[in-house]
Scaffold this active site. Structure first.
Site, PDB file in Angstrom:
ATOM      1  N   LYS A 272      38.846  50.233  59.468  1.00 14.24           N
ATOM      2  CA  LYS A 272      39.483  50.298  58.144  1.00 14.24           C
ATOM      3  C   LYS A 272      38.550  51.017  57.175  1.00 14.24           C
ATOM      4  CE  LYS A 272      40.887  47.372  54.216  1.00 14.24           C
ATOM      5  NZ  LYS A 272      41.224  46.022  53.736  1.00 14.24           N
ATOM      6  N   ASP A 277      38.953  49.296  47.081  1.00 17.74           N
ATOM      7  CA  ASP A 277      40.204  48.542  47.059  1.00 17.74           C
ATOM      8  C   ASP A 277      40.355  47.820  45.727  1.00 17.74           C
ATOM      9  OD1 ASP A 277      42.493  47.152  47.577  1.00 17.74           O
ATOM     10  OD2 ASP A 277      41.592  45.757  49.026  1.00 17.74           O
ATOM     11  N   LYS A 284      43.701  43.526  41.673  1.00 17.65           N
ATOM     12  CA  LYS A 284      42.815  42.378  41.856  1.00 17.65           C
ATOM     13  C   LYS A 284      42.230  41.954  40.510  1.00 17.65           C
ATOM     14  CE  LYS A 284      41.053  43.571  46.482  1.00 17.65           C
ATOM     15  NZ  LYS A 284      41.518  42.363  47.185  1.00 17.65           N
ATOM     16  N   ASP A 295      34.906  48.045  51.210  1.00 20.08           N
ATOM     17  CA  ASP A 295      36.113  47.795  52.002  1.00 20.08           C
ATOM     18  C   ASP A 295      36.280  48.831  53.125  1.00 20.08           C
ATOM     19  OD1 ASP A 295      38.196  46.047  52.497  1.00 20.08           O
ATOM     20  OD2 ASP A 295      39.620  47.076  51.171  1.00 20.08           O
ATOM     21  N   ASP A 354      48.121  45.091  47.653  1.00 22.73           N
ATOM     22  CA  ASP A 354      46.747  44.715  47.992  1.00 22.73           C
ATOM     23  C   ASP A 354      46.599  44.404  49.483  1.00 22.73           C
ATOM     24  OD1 ASP A 354      44.090  44.216  47.580  1.00 22.73           O
ATOM     25  OD2 ASP A 354      44.365  42.254  46.635  1.00 22.73           O
ATOM     26  N   GLU A 356      46.745  46.404  51.858  1.00 14.66           N
ATOM     27  CA  GLU A 356      46.784  47.829  52.228  1.00 14.66           C
ATOM     28  C   GLU A 356      46.097  48.122  53.551  1.00 14.66           C
ATOM     29  OE1 GLU A 356      44.448  46.508  50.461  1.00 14.66           O
ATOM     30  OE2 GLU A 356      42.697  47.361  51.458  1.00 14.66           O
ATOM     31  N   ARG A 358      46.203  46.608  56.456  1.00 14.31           N
ATOM     32  CA  ARG A 358      47.102  46.581  57.615  1.00 14.31           C
ATOM     33  C   ARG A 358      48.029  47.797  57.630  1.00 14.31           C
ATOM     34  NH1 ARG A 358      49.283  40.787  55.806  1.00 14.31           N
ATOM     35  NH2 ARG A 358      47.252  40.890  54.777  1.00 14.31           N
TER      36      ARG A 358
HETATM   37  N1  BES Z   1      40.014  44.151  51.285  1.00 11.55           N
HETATM   38  C1  BES Z   1      40.757  42.977  51.066  1.00 11.55           C
HETATM   39  C2  BES Z   1      40.204  41.768  51.822  1.00 11.55           C
HETATM   40  C3  BES Z   1      38.835  41.301  51.431  1.00 11.55           C
HETATM   41  C4  BES Z   1      38.681  40.250  50.550  1.00 11.55           C
HETATM   42  C5  BES Z   1      37.720  41.876  51.982  1.00 11.55           C
HETATM   43  C6  BES Z   1      37.423  39.812  50.218  1.00 11.55           C
HETATM   44  C7  BES Z   1      36.462  41.433  51.643  1.00 11.55           C
HETATM   45  C8  BES Z   1      36.308  40.395  50.769  1.00 11.55           C
HETATM   46  C9  BES Z   1      42.187  43.174  51.519  1.00 11.55           C
HETATM   47  O1  BES Z   1      42.686  44.449  51.376  1.00 11.55           O
HETATM   48  C10 BES Z   1      43.039  42.290  50.667  1.00 11.55           C
HETATM   49  O2  BES Z   1      43.088  42.518  49.498  1.00 11.55           O
HETATM   50  N2  BES Z   1      43.697  41.312  51.276  1.00 11.55           N
HETATM   51  C11 BES Z   1      44.523  40.413  50.558  1.00 11.55           C
HETATM   52  C12 BES Z   1      45.783  40.212  51.364  1.00 11.55           C
HETATM   53  C13 BES Z   1      46.878  39.523  50.622  1.00 11.55           C
HETATM   54  C14 BES Z   1      47.367  40.382  49.478  1.00 11.55           C
HETATM   55  C15 BES Z   1      47.999  39.235  51.571  1.00 11.55           C
HETATM   56  C16 BES Z   1      43.763  39.108  50.377  1.00 11.55           C
HETATM   57  O3  BES Z   1      42.964  38.746  51.241  1.00 11.55           O
HETATM   58  O4  BES Z   1      43.923  38.493  49.339  1.00 11.55           O
HETATM   59 ZN    ZN Z   2      41.289  45.945  51.396  1.00  9.58          ZN
HETATM   60 MN    MN Z   3      43.482  44.796  49.442  1.00  9.98          MN
END
Ligand code: BES
Ligand code: ZN
Ligand code: MN
Length: 508
Positions: A272, A277, A284, A295, A354, A356, A358
């Site tokens: 990834k 992000d 966020k 990220d 967010d 993104e 996947r």
């Molecule tokens: N890059 C984030 C996940 C992440 C969170 C990585 C904290 C490192 C530290 C990912 O893209 C994300 O935002 N995931 C969301 C998914 C949700 C919207 C279903 C999450 O984990 O909140």
């Molecule tokens: Zn992310």
């Molecule tokens: Mn994200």
């Protein structure tokens, strides 16, 4: 700081050193030959320190003793290894890191060290030498690539480290171990540097440049698709994520053909590569958003791993695929509720912009399937939920193949980059059902890491596959053992270890 690591057949006690590092197990102090020999030459000082309980051999204990010209090394640092029963290569690398950081603080330059814990076990010498060297190199790491920092004086100090006192017939093994460990730790450091770099200095274009430089340096095949080529390939999910940013997305590919006799057997590594992000329109919160410059930790791990595999000349074919883009909320950004079409034709309802990671992985996995890469291993800072489940101790492992999962876990046990297998039961698929498209990109609050993995699974199909959710471990909040505050470089050493055990059936 420059670090030179070499072996020497000369006895360490007869070598001029600023400091000699020796190590002892708890409750086995008198059984250690070198410890006893030094003690005799230093007129029994260790015996006194043992009696006073200043040297006990407990894990991480450090005792510095001056030698007053009774032996060639000016000082001896006695390092406690803890109990022999609980001693592992992970303990060894942590202790090596702590000891060498102490040495660095003291500004010593010429160091001799034994291979911690190797005394009792002949066969483990190679593994313990690898963890010693990795521990020292990684323990000395700090992020220095701050082109933006005006007082960024480079540390010109050189540390010369001599590894000695191993069983003599093993010299060649030790030299191989040193070579292996230098490559794996430099690869981890390369990944750390990429992750620690601010997002304006590590855009998709700059990540692509780094990949190209690496490809030239270690002879990898290199090809990157730009936006128009992605459009031709119909990478609708990756393009959908990139729409909110002015930075051009890149789909980077690197290939290493170390086993040309089986040109169709190619392992796929997918990383990834979200270089920042923000969450996109589903933005966020501001607190800690800067951590999202990392990220692209999965991409960094994949790029560093394939580079190391090439440097080691491992007899295996590997291809790395890195979808790289920013995730920003620009005026033309993908909106919650939009529907995207991935490369394999599946439609995706974007419930949350967010989620993104996947999306871009869906296109990369579909492309890997077109190329028939197998097995596939994707590495991604995918979900905050994996940290809720496992804390910062372990990454999450998801796999549709027990053998592949087992090999990954075995490799991770020797590197100490912990992973824990999570379930992929069919029941979790329901949460990703969409009423307007084939699938949606969020599965609700419960089991967030598992529904994210199940989303990827839909694009993988029957291919042997493992997914590593590294969001819990890609950064360390403090300096501890082989980790410095900041990027950890996980799971680079584990991937290299896995790919270098190519005597198993998975890869041929
Ligand atoms: N890059 C984030 C996940 C992440 C969170 C990585 C904290 C490192 C530290 C990912 O893209 C994300 O935002 N995931 C969301 C998914 C949700 C919207 C279903 C999450 O984990 O909140
Ligand atoms: Zn992310
Ligand atoms: Mn994200």
């Amino acid at each position: 700081m420059m670090i030179n690591i070499n072996t020497s057949s000369k006895k360490l006690l007869e070598t001029s050193l600023d400091c000699l590092i020796i190590s002892v197990f708890e409750n086995k102090l008198t059984e250690d030959k070198l410890f006893s020999e030094v003690d005799r030459k230093l007129d029994g000082i260790f015996k006194t320190l043992v009696k006073e309980k200043e040297i006990t051999g407990s894990k991480g204990e450090l005792t510095l003793v001056h030698t007053y010209d009774k032996i060639k090394p000016k000082r001896v640092l006695v390092v406690g290894l803890g109990s022999q029963e609980s001693f592992t290569s992970t303990v060894s690398s942590k202790i090596s890191a702590d000891a060498i950081r102490y040495i660095k603080r003291k500004n010593f330059s010429t160091i001799g060290t034994v291979i911690h814990g190797s005394a009792g076990y002949k066969d483990l010498t190679k593994e313990l030498c690898i963890s010693l060297v990795e521990g020292m190199i990684l323990g000395l790491y700090s992020f220095e690539k701050h082109p933006q920092k005006s007082n960024n004086a480079e540390d010109k100090h050189t540390l010369n480290i001599i590894i000695g006192e191993f069983q003599q017939p093993y010299k060649k093994t030790i030299e191989e171990a040193i070579n292996y460990a230098k490559i794996t730790s430099e690869a981890s450091i390369f990944a750390r540097d990429l992750v620690n770099q601010p997002a304006n200095l590590m855009t998709p274009t700059l990540l692509d440049k780094e990949s190209e430089l690496l490809a030239t340096r270690v002879s990898l095949e290199y090809k990157t698709f730009d936006k128009s080529e992605m459009e031709k390939l119909k990478m609708g999910a990756l393009l959908g994520v990139s729409k909110g940013s002015h930075e051009e997305p890149k789909f980077i590919t690197l290939k290493y053909m170390g086993n040309p006799d089986f040109p169709d057997k190619i392992v796929g590594l997918i990383g990834k590569g979200i270089t920042f992000d923000s969450g996109g329109i589903s933005i966020k919160p501001a607190a800690n958003m800067s951590a999202m410059k990392g990220d692209m930790g999965g991409a960094a791990a994949v790029i560093a791993s394939i580079g190391a595999v090439a440097q080691l000349g491992i007899k295996i074919n590997v291809m790395a695929l890195i979808p790289a883009t920013e995730n920003l909320p620009g005026g033309s950004a993908t909106k919650p509720g939009d529907v995207l079409t991935a490369l394999n034709g599946k439609t995706i309802e974007v419930e949350n912009t967010d989620a993104e990671g996947r999306l871009i992985l869906a296109d990369a996995i579909s492309y890997a399937n077109q190329l028939q890469l197998s097995p596939l291993i994707d590495i991604a800072t995918l979900t905050g939920a994996i940290g809720v489940a496992l804390g910062s101790v372990s990454m999450g492992l998801f796999s549709n193949d027990d053998t592949l999962a087992g090999e990954l876990i075995a490799s991770s046990e020797s590197t100490g980059e912990k992973m824990w297998r999570m379930p992929l039961w069919d029941e979790y698929k329901d949460q990703n059902k969409s009423t307007v498209a084939d699938i949606k990109n969020t599965g609700g609050r419960q089991a967030g890491s598992i529904t994210a993995a199940q989303f990827l699974h839909e694009f993988v199909g029957e291919t042997k596959w493992a997914h590593l959710d590294i969001a819990s471990v890609f950064m360390s909040s403090k300096t501890n053992g082989i980790y410095n505050k900041g990027a950890t470089g996980q799971p680079v050493r584990t991937i290299i270890k896995l790919l270098s055990m190519n005597d198993h059936s998975l890869f041929s």
